[in-house]
Design a protein around this motif. Structure first.
Motif, PDB file in Angstrom:
ATOM      1  N   ASP A 197       0.810  -1.231   0.000  1.00  0.00           N
ATOM      2  CA  ASP A 197       0.000   0.000   0.000  1.00  0.00           C
ATOM      3  C   ASP A 197       0.840   1.276   0.000  1.00  0.00           C
ATOM      4  O   ASP A 197       0.429   2.311   0.533  1.00  0.00           O
ATOM      5  CB  ASP A 197      -0.966   0.014   1.200  1.00  0.00           C
ATOM      6  CG  ASP A 197      -1.907  -1.191   1.192  1.00  0.00           C
ATOM      7  OD1 ASP A 197      -2.387  -1.559   0.096  1.00  0.00           O
ATOM      8  OD2 ASP A 197      -2.143  -1.764   2.268  1.00  0.00           O
ATOM      9  N   GLY A 198       2.036   1.199  -0.594  1.00  0.00           N
ATOM     10  CA  GLY A 198       2.853   2.395  -0.729  1.00  0.00           C
ATOM     11  C   GLY A 198       3.474   2.889   0.550  1.00  0.00           C
ATOM     12  O   GLY A 198       3.976   4.017   0.613  1.00  0.00           O
ATOM     13  N   LYS A 199       3.451   2.057   1.601  1.00  0.00           N
ATOM     14  CA  LYS A 199       4.015   2.446   2.894  1.00  0.00           C
ATOM     15  C   LYS A 199       4.879   1.305   3.424  1.00  0.00           C
ATOM     16  O   LYS A 199       4.722   0.149   3.031  1.00  0.00           O
ATOM     17  CB  LYS A 199       2.893   2.752   3.897  1.00  0.00           C
ATOM     18  CG  LYS A 199       2.028   3.936   3.518  1.00  0.00           C
ATOM     19  CD  LYS A 199       0.981   4.231   4.582  1.00  0.00           C
ATOM     20  CE  LYS A 199      -0.107   3.163   4.594  1.00  0.00           C
ATOM     21  NZ  LYS A 199      -1.210   3.514   5.513  1.00  0.00           N
ATOM     22  N   ILE A 200       5.775   1.653   4.317  1.00  0.00           N
ATOM     23  CA  ILE A 200       6.553   0.632   5.023  1.00  0.00           C
ATOM     24  C   ILE A 200       6.057   0.591   6.456  1.00  0.00           C
ATOM     25  O   ILE A 200       6.214   1.553   7.209  1.00  0.00           O
ATOM     26  CB  ILE A 200       8.061   0.932   4.977  1.00  0.00           C
ATOM     27  CG1 ILE A 200       8.560   0.966   3.529  1.00  0.00           C
ATOM     28  CG2 ILE A 200       8.832  -0.132   5.769  1.00  0.00           C
ATOM     29  CD1 ILE A 200      10.031   1.296   3.390  1.00  0.00           C
ATOM     30  N   THR A 201       5.406  -0.525   6.818  1.00  0.00           N
ATOM     31  CA  THR A 201       4.850  -0.687   8.157  1.00  0.00           C
ATOM     32  C   THR A 201       5.586  -1.803   8.887  1.00  0.00           C
ATOM     33  O   THR A 201       6.403  -2.519   8.298  1.00  0.00           O
ATOM     34  CB  THR A 201       3.344  -0.992   8.091  1.00  0.00           C
ATOM     35  OG1 THR A 201       3.142  -2.187   7.312  1.00  0.00           O
ATOM     36  CG2 THR A 201       2.592   0.163   7.430  1.00  0.00           C
ATOM     37  N   GLU A 202       5.299  -1.960  10.167  1.00  0.00           N
ATOM     38  CA  GLU A 202       5.982  -2.946  11.009  1.00  0.00           C
ATOM     39  C   GLU A 202       4.961  -3.865  11.684  1.00  0.00           C
ATOM     40  O   GLU A 202       4.767  -3.801  12.901  1.00  0.00           O
ATOM     41  CB  GLU A 202       6.839  -2.228  12.046  1.00  0.00           C
ATOM     42  CG  GLU A 202       7.861  -1.278  11.442  1.00  0.00           C
ATOM     43  CD  GLU A 202       8.621  -0.483  12.495  1.00  0.00           C
ATOM     44  OE1 GLU A 202       8.839  -1.039  13.600  1.00  0.00           O
ATOM     45  OE2 GLU A 202       8.993   0.669  12.219  1.00  0.00           O
ATOM     46  N   PRO A 203       4.294  -4.722  10.908  1.00  0.00           N
ATOM     47  CA  PRO A 203       3.265  -5.589  11.493  1.00  0.00           C
ATOM     48  C   PRO A 203       3.869  -6.734  12.289  1.00  0.00           C
ATOM     49  O   PRO A 203       5.039  -7.084  12.120  1.00  0.00           O
ATOM     50  CB  PRO A 203       2.540  -6.124  10.251  1.00  0.00           C
ATOM     51  CG  PRO A 203       3.605  -6.160   9.212  1.00  0.00           C
ATOM     52  CD  PRO A 203       4.477  -4.969   9.470  1.00  0.00           C
ATOM     53  N   SER A 204       3.038  -7.299  13.143  1.00  0.00           N
ATOM     54  CA  SER A 204       3.425  -8.544  13.803  1.00  0.00           C
ATOM     55  C   SER A 204       3.211  -9.699  12.827  1.00  0.00           C
ATOM     56  O   SER A 204       2.551  -9.554  11.788  1.00  0.00           O
ATOM     57  CB  SER A 204       2.589  -8.766  15.059  1.00  0.00           C
ATOM     58  OG  SER A 204       1.235  -9.026  14.697  1.00  0.00           O
ATOM     59  N   TYR A 205       3.751 -10.843  13.154  1.00  0.00           N
ATOM     60  CA  TYR A 205       3.609 -12.021  12.293  1.00  0.00           C
ATOM     61  C   TYR A 205       2.139 -12.342  12.037  1.00  0.00           C
ATOM     62  O   TYR A 205       1.732 -12.585  10.892  1.00  0.00           O
ATOM     63  CB  TYR A 205       4.306 -13.210  12.954  1.00  0.00           C
ATOM     64  CG  TYR A 205       4.188 -14.514  12.174  1.00  0.00           C
ATOM     65  CD1 TYR A 205       4.977 -14.747  11.054  1.00  0.00           C
ATOM     66  CD2 TYR A 205       3.299 -15.513  12.582  1.00  0.00           C
ATOM     67  CE1 TYR A 205       4.887 -15.933  10.352  1.00  0.00           C
ATOM     68  CE2 TYR A 205       3.200 -16.697  11.877  1.00  0.00           C
ATOM     69  CZ  TYR A 205       3.988 -16.907  10.767  1.00  0.00           C
ATOM     70  OH  TYR A 205       3.876 -18.089  10.069  1.00  0.00           O
ATOM     71  N   ASP A 206       1.312 -12.324  13.075  1.00  0.00           N
ATOM     72  CA  ASP A 206      -0.098 -12.713  12.931  1.00  0.00           C
ATOM     73  C   ASP A 206      -0.931 -11.667  12.189  1.00  0.00           C
ATOM     74  O   ASP A 206      -2.062 -11.949  11.806  1.00  0.00           O
ATOM     75  CB  ASP A 206      -0.715 -12.978  14.306  1.00  0.00           C
ATOM     76  CG  ASP A 206      -0.205 -14.273  14.925  1.00  0.00           C
ATOM     77  OD1 ASP A 206      -0.026 -15.252  14.164  1.00  0.00           O
ATOM     78  OD2 ASP A 206       0.031 -14.307  16.140  1.00  0.00           O
ATOM     79  N   GLU A 207      -0.384 -10.484  11.971  1.00  0.00           N
ATOM     80  CA  GLU A 207      -1.094  -9.450  11.221  1.00  0.00           C
ATOM     81  C   GLU A 207      -0.815  -9.510   9.722  1.00  0.00           C
ATOM     82  O   GLU A 207      -1.475  -8.833   8.943  1.00  0.00           O
ATOM     83  CB  GLU A 207      -0.711  -8.066  11.745  1.00  0.00           C
ATOM     84  CG  GLU A 207      -1.205  -7.780  13.152  1.00  0.00           C
ATOM     85  CD  GLU A 207      -0.650  -6.488  13.705  1.00  0.00           C
ATOM     86  OE1 GLU A 207      -1.352  -5.847  14.513  1.00  0.00           O
ATOM     87  OE2 GLU A 207       0.491  -6.110  13.335  1.00  0.00           O
ATOM     88  N   LEU A 208       0.141 -10.322   9.305  1.00  0.00           N
ATOM     89  CA  LEU A 208       0.559 -10.337   7.908  1.00  0.00           C
ATOM     90  C   LEU A 208      -0.480 -11.016   7.021  1.00  0.00           C
ATOM     91  O   LEU A 208      -0.995 -12.099   7.339  1.00  0.00           O
ATOM     92  CB  LEU A 208       1.884 -11.085   7.763  1.00  0.00           C
ATOM     93  CG  LEU A 208       3.125 -10.362   8.275  1.00  0.00           C
ATOM     94  CD1 LEU A 208       4.303 -11.317   8.334  1.00  0.00           C
ATOM     95  CD2 LEU A 208       3.447  -9.166   7.379  1.00  0.00           C
TER      96      LEU A 208
END
Length: 267
Positions: free
Chosen positions: A236-247
């Protein structure tokens, strides 16, 4: 050990074309590396491999491929961008390597041609030095013998081309991972079965325990599960830092395995 601590992107470079105009360039000014294993994840075309390639170019990483990184024509469009990156090091490191899965056959062919050339040199010297002293002949043969010995020491008498694709990948990692290295890997899971991906995870853990650092682009939910890894998502044009379970990779794979018919009946 964190060898590469930070990559800072060039600012105010709109209008210079790809990759300066990637949406992630407008959203994020830098990427920090605080964990020994970092994953870049996201859909195809999101920019994750581009950033990894630019990092490799920026410090002229050793390359596992058909050519060295500085001579790789497929990376020519990234050279200006790579020169504009700022890399912040704890300790600049020439150990390790950069590997793109699609380049691996080129590397095998490169080794094969090197072996052929060395064997041809030995045959030529055998003929040219016939009748001369054994010492002179051995001196002439030493470079080729040393090169062949090095390749066979690393990969065995069969060489990497004597294994299946997946086996050759693991053999390469087993023989080229060294303590204290920085490794940039682009989709290393491509030729690996799920079981072999677990073997790769075990190798990563062993090398992390020996002060190595890994930055890996991947689509594999198995690799992404590496304990305490940092995950950057480029969607989505951004660099985010999700947790494993959010991927999304993880949830989509989990949902598919739980009920494949629900997905396949719509195809």
């Amino acid at each position: 050990m964190i060898h590469l601590r930070e990559v800072i992107f060039p600012v105010n470079q709109q209008g210079r074309g790809f990759p300066y105009d990637l949406p992630i360039m407008q959203d994020c000014s830098k990427i920090q590396f605080a964990n020994p294993v970092t994953f870049f994840v996201g859909e195809n075309g999101s920019g994750k491999s581009t950033i990894l390639e630019a990092i490799a170019l920026s410090y002229n990483a050793v390359t596992i491929g058909s050519s060295e990184v500085y001579g790789d024509k497929t990376l020519g469009h990234l050279r200006a961008f790579a020169n504009d990156l700022s890399l912040v090091w704890t300790q600049k490191n020439r150990k390790g390597f950069f590997l793109r899965a699609e380049d691996f056959f080129g590397y095998i062919n490169r080794l094969h041609l090197q072996r052929q050339d060395m064997k041809a040199d030995l045959q030529r010297i055998e003929k040219e030095y016939k009748g001369r002293s054994t010492f002179a002949k051995m001196q002439a043969q030493t470079p080729a013998l040393s090169g062949l010995s090095d390749i066979e020491h690393r990969y065995g008498e069969r060489g990497l081309d004597g294994y299946s694709h997946g086996e050759s990948f693991l053999t390469l990692f087993q023989n080229r991972f060294v303590p204290g290295g920085l490794y940039l890997l682009d989709e290393p899971e491509v030729p690996l079965s799920p079981l072999r991906q677990l073997s790769l995870i075990a190798m990563l853990k062993s090398m992390v325990d020996q002060e190595s650092q890994f930055i890996i682009c991947t689509h594999s939910p198995i690799l992404m599960a590496f304990p305490d890894a940092k995950i950057y998502c480029f969607d989505d044009g951004k660099i985010t830092e999700p947790s494993y379970d959010e991927l999304e990779h993880v949830n989509l794979t989990r949902d598919f395995l739980n009920n494949p018919k629900a997905f396949l009946r719509h195809l």
